[in-house]
Motif scaffolding. Structure first.
Motif, PDB file in Angstrom:
ATOM      1  N   GLY C 141       1.934  27.437  -7.352  1.00  0.00           N
ATOM      2  CA  GLY C 141       2.592  26.750  -8.443  1.00  0.00           C
ATOM      3  C   GLY C 141       3.244  25.467  -7.967  1.00  0.00           C
ATOM      4  O   GLY C 141       3.193  24.431  -8.634  1.00  0.00           O
ATOM      5  N   ARG C 142       3.832  25.544  -6.768  1.00  0.00           N
ATOM      6  CA  ARG C 142       4.558  24.384  -6.278  1.00  0.00           C
ATOM      7  C   ARG C 142       3.646  23.185  -6.052  1.00  0.00           C
ATOM      8  O   ARG C 142       4.033  22.044  -6.246  1.00  0.00           O
ATOM      9  N   PHE C 143       2.412  23.445  -5.612  1.00  0.00           N
ATOM     10  CA  PHE C 143       1.534  22.321  -5.293  1.00  0.00           C
ATOM     11  C   PHE C 143       0.399  22.155  -6.306  1.00  0.00           C
ATOM     12  O   PHE C 143      -0.520  21.380  -6.078  1.00  0.00           O
ATOM     13  N   GLY C 144       0.462  22.911  -7.381  1.00  0.00           N
ATOM     14  CA  GLY C 144      -0.543  22.741  -8.415  1.00  0.00           C
ATOM     15  C   GLY C 144      -1.910  23.270  -8.038  1.00  0.00           C
ATOM     16  O   GLY C 144      -2.947  22.754  -8.462  1.00  0.00           O
ATOM     17  N   LEU C 145      -1.934  24.325  -7.190  1.00  0.00           N
ATOM     18  CA  LEU C 145      -3.212  24.933  -6.817  1.00  0.00           C
ATOM     19  C   LEU C 145      -3.453  26.108  -7.752  1.00  0.00           C
ATOM     20  O   LEU C 145      -2.672  27.043  -7.795  1.00  0.00           O
ATOM     21  N   ASP C 146      -4.556  26.072  -8.455  1.00  0.00           N
ATOM     22  CA  ASP C 146      -4.813  27.101  -9.454  1.00  0.00           C
ATOM     23  C   ASP C 146      -5.652  28.221  -8.826  1.00  0.00           C
ATOM     24  O   ASP C 146      -6.844  28.032  -8.583  1.00  0.00           O
ATOM     25  N   VAL C 147      -5.014  29.364  -8.521  1.00  0.00           N
ATOM     26  CA  VAL C 147      -5.762  30.505  -7.988  1.00  0.00           C
ATOM     27  C   VAL C 147      -5.213  31.800  -8.557  1.00  0.00           C
ATOM     28  O   VAL C 147      -4.055  31.886  -8.929  1.00  0.00           O
ATOM     29  N   ASP C 148      -6.096  32.822  -8.553  1.00  0.00           N
ATOM     30  CA  ASP C 148      -5.677  34.169  -8.924  1.00  0.00           C
ATOM     31  C   ASP C 148      -5.477  34.934  -7.624  1.00  0.00           C
ATOM     32  O   ASP C 148      -6.441  35.213  -6.917  1.00  0.00           O
ATOM     33  N   PRO C 149      -4.238  35.280  -7.281  1.00  0.00           N
ATOM     34  CA  PRO C 149      -3.992  35.874  -5.958  1.00  0.00           C
ATOM     35  C   PRO C 149      -4.685  37.211  -5.744  1.00  0.00           C
ATOM     36  O   PRO C 149      -4.908  37.607  -4.612  1.00  0.00           O
ATOM     37  N   SER C 150      -5.068  37.905  -6.808  1.00  0.00           N
ATOM     38  CA  SER C 150      -5.665  39.221  -6.596  1.00  0.00           C
ATOM     39  C   SER C 150      -7.186  39.204  -6.651  1.00  0.00           C
ATOM     40  O   SER C 150      -7.829  40.242  -6.554  1.00  0.00           O
ATOM     41  N   ALA C 151      -7.790  38.020  -6.775  1.00  0.00           N
ATOM     42  CA  ALA C 151      -9.252  37.945  -6.847  1.00  0.00           C
ATOM     43  C   ALA C 151      -9.867  38.095  -5.458  1.00  0.00           C
ATOM     44  O   ALA C 151      -9.295  37.647  -4.459  1.00  0.00           O
ATOM     45  N   ARG C 152     -11.015  38.752  -5.395  1.00  0.00           N
ATOM     46  CA  ARG C 152     -11.755  38.822  -4.133  1.00  0.00           C
ATOM     47  C   ARG C 152     -12.336  37.452  -3.827  1.00  0.00           C
ATOM     48  O   ARG C 152     -12.966  36.832  -4.689  1.00  0.00           O
ATOM     49  N   VAL C 153     -12.207  37.014  -2.582  1.00  0.00           N
ATOM     50  CA  VAL C 153     -12.615  35.653  -2.231  1.00  0.00           C
ATOM     51  C   VAL C 153     -14.106  35.419  -2.437  1.00  0.00           C
ATOM     52  O   VAL C 153     -14.517  34.345  -2.881  1.00  0.00           O
ATOM     53  N   ASP C 154     -14.941  36.431  -2.159  1.00  0.00           N
ATOM     54  CA  ASP C 154     -16.384  36.155  -2.269  1.00  0.00           C
ATOM     55  C   ASP C 154     -16.861  36.054  -3.720  1.00  0.00           C
ATOM     56  O   ASP C 154     -18.039  35.777  -3.955  1.00  0.00           O
ATOM     57  N   THR C 155     -15.974  36.269  -4.671  1.00  0.00           N
ATOM     58  CA  THR C 155     -16.379  36.052  -6.062  1.00  0.00           C
ATOM     59  C   THR C 155     -15.995  34.647  -6.529  1.00  0.00           C
ATOM     60  O   THR C 155     -16.275  34.290  -7.669  1.00  0.00           O
ATOM     61  N   LEU C 156     -15.361  33.869  -5.676  1.00  0.00           N
ATOM     62  CA  LEU C 156     -14.807  32.586  -6.113  1.00  0.00           C
ATOM     63  C   LEU C 156     -15.733  31.428  -5.771  1.00  0.00           C
ATOM     64  O   LEU C 156     -16.432  31.464  -4.762  1.00  0.00           O
ATOM     65  N   PRO C 157     -15.721  30.386  -6.595  1.00  0.00           N
ATOM     66  CA  PRO C 157     -16.481  29.182  -6.254  1.00  0.00           C
ATOM     67  C   PRO C 157     -15.850  28.473  -5.047  1.00  0.00           C
ATOM     68  O   PRO C 157     -14.687  28.709  -4.712  1.00  0.00           O
TER      69      PRO C 157
END
Lengths: 356, 319, 527
Positions: C141-157
């Motif tokens: 939030g502080r740096f404006g990085l949009d991520v879902d912390p509970s997502a598995r990394v290999d499902t992410l672009p």
């Protein structure tokens, strides 16, 4: 030729490892014997005599035939990086197939002998071939499927000789004696050693030739070194896997056929698997490394260990399992071959100089 | 057929326990990136030591303790060979399995003066649990079992919790998945792999002890009879996840227990003996086919090499 | 757990002390001088571009800063104090962070698990998942990085995975963050949001070193620029007061190199004709959506683009490693549908793949065996039933000599060769087919500069003999050096088809990230 010298310098450490493995194993065996209160020299003397003395050599050569065949059954798929640990099942199925044909096909020797051998080869090949699609289609490693298939196959033959094929009135689980037409002809003056040795040696020569002088042999090596490289070159990995496993199973099945077609000319439950031909063959194949032409030498060594340890047990009362221990030590030391290979690679790189 | 009685389930638990210990150890190794298939040999090592020490001391628990220690030391061969020296773990395992077979047979003769089987009267086996006596279901399930059987079940749960809920478990999973990345954050890959291999050795020691002092009270040459390989198949089937490993091992145990039942009805032992292996293999093939189909859609080239699980993963060699 | 990134924890160094500084860094690899006495000053809270062409020494310099390489001479300073960096772990302790081009993430773990790995929140060894996810949410939030912390990394672009890498560094209190070619794997939208994050980090006091060879990015996202050329600093600029022209000139030298690539004598019917090729997108890949292209004899057709935009799928469809869902591949007018790799190669396609260790070679086999693949069923090496080891060695010796491959001998394992020499082995094997079509991916990847030039010359010689080349490269300089025509691929479609003369760095760079042809970079800088 400085090139030849350089090649020898690079190859020497790789050749030292197998020799070192045997030396280490013999030393371990000596220590074990000393601890067990037996003079190691007497022990090894008893072992050598147990295999090579005039009265024992006939049986030893027959064992050598089986171990040589089983070493091929492991070495051929190993060439492409697959481990066939199901030799026992392939051996037993080959033996029972040959026995069934011999018992139920009335034919003269000239027909029955080759037919029985082929039936044995087919029996072993059929079992081993199952592992190929399991690996290439289902992704079950060959090492696992060959092992898991081996136990049921052995159990099946055990069932067959106890019930449908059992000799009537016998307490031993075994088939009836095979007809004379199915007896492999012995050499003059031998009773165990027979034409089976010639057959296995011919198969070995064929394997050596295919390995070193045919495109298929080259392709098997390529697939063993790097599957991606093989696919890139347009090689069919599934077909090569099937081919090597069929060949391996066929040789193992052939060994089974040869055993039942030799003294005492029957399929006896456990007689094919109990002597440990499969693992002696694996050890021999590993010791020979990537050089099939060395198999007779390494198979002979492990024949002495296997057959000789029984003699050792008789003469100096050292349990015969010491033979297995020595084989295992050889395999473990050989596993460190990679250390030598890494060393060679580094030397070769240094020889070029100044790698970027 | 009385397949679903409590007595049958109890028999399943007994049959599964030794395999479960070994499979849990191997699964943890798989998570740490070490291919550990030396289970047959390690089980045998544990089974022999347990019987020998139990015979000498008269205490089955001393036998169990000795089995754990000896098998842990024995597993050091794999730790050194496959982790430190990066030898082919398959060949190391083949060597270890053969070594255990030969050595236990040899020592059976030399130390216990027996051939084939050692089952003297007076050999102390593990006691049956009696704390559950009188409790309806638990009493029937665990009453005739040794303490090691419920321990195996608990360990499966514990291993799962360790991997998923602790810091070291998280690090272990990272080590197996991407050793370079773990090393780049300061985790010692080889230390994690060593400890896991030795831990698997200890578990196999327990499994071997349960086999020779629990399931029976005897040591027979090659008494593991392929259980180590069934454990390997179970680990593969479960993709290294401890709770699924538990399920796979129960399946094996069920096949074995069912086989015993069928023998009772007159089916020859030789055929029922084959059942556990065939059941394991068939389930393994079915599950791998599903994984495979998913993989092929994503990357055909990776699918080709999927039949060759990376044997041991190592951090990038530093120049 | 207390805040791991407190502003008041900054050392009491003066505000004008640079956050990090490199002094007189020299590093050689064997005979090659990678960087030579380079000074670099990273001022606190700025975004600093480190630019240069491939092989200019950018990566080496950053490896030294991050403790991956030890310099032969020179010093690394942080807040004015000299550091002794034995490994990246020392660099992390000193508040440095690096996002590599190839991510080092655990695919089966969640975002939060990746971020906190080995610095996990929790007590008594129990991993506190909620605290970890909270920490990630807070940092993001502080740096404006949009991520879902509970997502598995290999499902992410890939773009999101990069954010995970950035979060990893921030969680470890990195105050100086090195981004190595961060846009190489990103889509245009992701590039924009990356630059927004970079801006936000700089505004909060983090110092960012952005390594790139794309002039556009320098102008868009940075405050200062250090340009490297041939291992030395060729310019130090302030972004606000410079132009694209000035940066390019510093990168490639005064007086643009004359086109090293005189046009080939393109003639005749197309050797390769790909029409309307279609492939469904798999997770993590772009797919191919109606790609058509032609390659004629004596012509090099380049495919430019960020990695993962469908180039690999096109090449694999041509080779027969993958079967397309639609469209056709014609070689000399004949449809190749239904033919396998072996048949296609037999009909005249040679191939130099991008993945040299995984596909192009077998490290454990000898140089001779590596040179024989594909030639092993035909004379003079063999036939269907026979293979002559002697002929294999003889031909290998001949090829090694002709291409000047440095090796201990044709029996030495390929693993003993350097990257450049291994690549020459691949090229020697493939060129020896004298096939009418050569498909080449990233021919100079992992190859030193000298060998790279030789490889380019070999490819141009092949073209001069009338060969047709389909070249996939992520390096604009390489495409400019070799190609007669350049196609740009983005998200599985061809977004530009340019004549070599029109394919300037700016135009290509723009087409690689935007589907429509953008403004000229230099005019933008002038505004």
């Amino acid at each position: 030729m400085s090139g030849l010298v350089a090649r020898l310098r690079l190859a020497a450490p790789a050749a030292l490892v197998p020799l070192g493995a045997v030396v280490v194993a013999l030393l371990v065996g000596a220590v074990v014997m000393a601890v067990a209160g037996v003079d190691p020299l007497r022990g090894y003397d008893a072992m050598v005599r147990g295999a090579l003395s005039v009265s024992n050599i006939d049986f030893a050569v027959a064992s050598f035939t089986a171990i040589l065949a089983m070493s091929l059954a492991f070495a051929v798929p190993a060439r492409m990086g697959e481990y066939n640990l199901g030799g026992d099942g392939q051996l037993a199925l080959g033996g029972i197939s040959a026995a069934v044909v011999a018992l139920y096909l009335p034919a003269p020797a000239i027909v029955l002998l080759p037919v029985c051998l082929v039936a044995g080869a087919l029996g072993g090949a059929a079992l081993a071939s199952v592992s190929a699609p399991l690996s290439t289609r289902a992704g079950v490693p060959v090492i696992i499927s060959t092992l898991l298939l081996s136990a049921p196959a052995v159990a099946l033959t055990s069932y067959l000789v106890r019930f449908p094929l059992a000799e009537r009135g016998s307490a031993v689980p075994q088939t009836s004696r095979l007809p004379d037409a199915a007896h492999l002809p012995s050499f003059p003056g031998t009773s165990y050693t027979n034409a089976g040795l010639v057959v296995v040696v011919l198969v070995l020569l064929l394997a050596v030739r295919v390995d070193s002088r045919t495109p298929v042999g080259y392709e098997i090596r390529v697939a063993g070194a790097n599957r991606g490289f093989a696919a890139y070159g347009g090689l069919s990995v599934p077909r090569l896997t099937l081919g090597t496993l069929v060949a391996a199973g066929a040789v193992a099945g052939l060994a089974g056929a040869i055993i039942v077609m030799s003294q005492p000319f029957r399929f006896i439950d456990d007689a094919l698997t109990a002597p440990g031909y499969t693992f002696a063959g694996i050890a021999a194949a590993l010791l020979a490394g990537g050089r099939p032409a060395l198999l007779p030498l390494t198979a002979a060594l492990f024949t002495v260990l296997t057959v000789g340890s029984a003699g050792m047990e008789r003469d100096v009362d050292v349990p015969r399992q010491l033979g297995q221990v020595l084989q295992a030590v050889v395999i473990l030391v050989l596993a460190l071959r990679v250390l030598a290979a890494r060393w060679v690679a580094r030397r070769a790189r240094d020889a070029v100089g100044g790698k970027v | 057929m009385d397949v679903f009685t409590l007595a049958f389930v109890a028999a399943v638990l007994t049959s599964s326990a030794p395999v479960l210990f070994a499979a849990l150890g191997s699964a943890l190794c798989g998570r740490a990136g070490v291919f550990n298939i030396a289970l047959e040999g390690q089980l045998l090592c544990g089974a022999f030591t347990a019987v020998a020490v139990s015979w000498w001391t008269g205490s089955a628990w001393a036998g169990v303790a000795a089995a754990v220690v000896t098998t842990t030391v024995f597993s050091g061969v794999l730790a050194l060979g496959a982790v430190s020296w990066r030898a082919d773990p398959i060949i190391v395992a083949v060597g270890m399995n053969l070594l255990a077979l030969g050595l236990t047979g040899f020592l059976l003769r030399e130390l216990l003066d027996a051939t084939g089987t050692f089952a003297p009267t007076g050999l102390a086996g593990l006691p049956d649990l009696d704390v559950f006596d009188g409790i309806p279901v638990l009493g029937a399930l665990l009453g005739g079992q040794t303490l090691l059987v419920p321990l195996a079940l608990l360990l499966a749960v514990a291993a799962s919790l360790w991997l998923n809920r602790t810091s070291t478990g998280l690090r272990l999973r990272g080590v197996g998945e991407h050793p370079e990345a773990a090393a780049s954050l300061g985790v010692s890959v080889t230390r994690y792999q060593h400890v896991t291999v030795l831990l698997a050795g200890a578990l196999c020691g327990l499994g071997g002890a349960q086999l020779s002092l629990g399931n029976v009270t005897a040591f027979t040459e090659n008494m593991t009879a392929g259980r180590g390989w069934v454990a390997v198949a179970a680990v593969m089937l479960a993709a290294n996840r401890p709770l699924l490993v538990l399920g796979a091992c129960l399946l094996f145990g069920a096949a074995e227990a069912w086989g015993f039942r069928l023998q009772g009805v007159g089916l020859p032992q030789q055929l029922t003996d084959a059942a556990p292996y065939l059941v394991t293999l068939i389930v393994l093939v079915a599950s791998r086919l599903r994984v495979r189909r998913r993989l092929r859609d994503v990357d055909p080239v990776a699918a080709v090499s999927a039949a060759h699980p990376e044997a041991v993963v190592h951090p990038e060699e530093t120049r | 757990m207390t805040d791991l990134h407190p502003d008041d924890a900054r050392p009491a160094a003066g505000a004008d002390t640079p956050a990090a500084e490199l002094r007189g860094i020299t590093k050689r690899f064997g005979p090659v001088l990678a960087v030579d006495g380079v000074d670099l000053v990273l001022e606190r809270g700025t975004v600093h571009a480190v630019v240069g062409e491939n092989g200019a020494g950018k990566s080496t310099l950053m490896s030294v800063l991050y403790g991956l390489q030890r310099p032969d001479a020179g010093a690394v300073l942080r807040n004015g104090r000299e550091l002794r960096l034995r490994s990246p772990l020392d660099a992390i302790d000193a508040g440095l962070g690096m996002v590599h081009q190839h991510f080092r993430l655990f695919g089966s773990l969640t975002v939060a698990e990746n971020v906190v790995y080995r610095a996990e929140p929790g007590r008594w060894g129990v991993y506190d998942r909620r605290a970890a996810e909270q920490r990630v949410t807070e940092l993001a939030g502080r740096f404006g990085l949009d991520v879902d912390p509970s997502a598995r990394v290999d499902t992410l672009p890939l773009g999101v995975r990069q954010r995970v890498e950035i979060l990893k560094a921030l969680h470890r209190q990195a105050e100086v963050l090195i981004l190595d070619e961060p846009t190489a794997v990103l889509t245009p939208g992701e590039v924009d949001s990356l630059f927004a994050v970079v801006r936000s980090m700089a505004a909060q006091g983090t110092t960012v070193a952005l390594v790139t060879h794309k002039v556009r990015e320098v102008l868009e996202a940075t405050d200062r620029v250090t340009v490297l050329r041939d291992g030395v600093v060729s310019a130090r600029l302030e972004t606000a007061r410079t132009t694209a022209g000035e940066i390019v000139e510093a990168m490639i030298g005064r007086g643009l190199k004359p086109a090293v690539n005189p046009r080939g004598a393109v003639s005749g019917e197309p050797v390769l004709e790909v029409s309307d090729l279609r492939l469904a997108a798999a997770p993590g890949a772009a797919g191919v959506h109606g790609v058509s292209l032609q390659v004629r004899p004596g012509e090099v057709v380049g495919i430019a683009g960020v990695s993962g935009n469908g180039q690999r799928e096109v090449v694999e469809s041509v080779l027969g490693l993958r079967s397309p869902d639609g469209g056709s591949v014609l070689l000399h007018g004949q449809d190749l549908a239904g033919l396998g790799v072996r048949e296609r190669r037999g009909r005249g396609i040679a191939y130099v793949p991008e993945d040299r260790p995984g596909m192009g070679t077998a490290a454990s086999l000898s140089v001779a065996d590596n040179l024989a693949l594909g030639h092993h069923r035909t004379p003079p090496l063999g036939s269907r039933a026979r293979l002559s080891p002697r002929a294999v060695r003889a031909q290998a010796g001949e090829l090694v000599r002709r291409l000047g491959v440095k090796t201990a001998g044709v029996n030495a394992p390929l693993a003993s060769l350097s990257g450049g020499n291994a690549q020459k082995v691949v090229l020697a094997r493939e060129l020896h087919h004298e096939a009418p079509l050569l498909v080449v991916e990233q021919p100079t990847q992992g190859v030193d500069v000298g060998a790279g030039e030789e490889i380019h010359r070999l490819l141009l010689d092949y073209r001069a003999r009338g060969g047709a080349v389909l070249l996939v490269s992520y390096e604009i300089s390489e495409l400019r050096a070799l190609a007669d025509r350049v196609l740009v691929m983005l998200d599985g479609v061809v977004t530009a088809d340019l004549d070599a003369a029109d394919a300037t760095e700016e135009v290509l760079g723009a087409a690689m990230v935007h589907a429509t042809r953008p403004d000229d970079g230099s005019s933008r800088a002038g505004s």
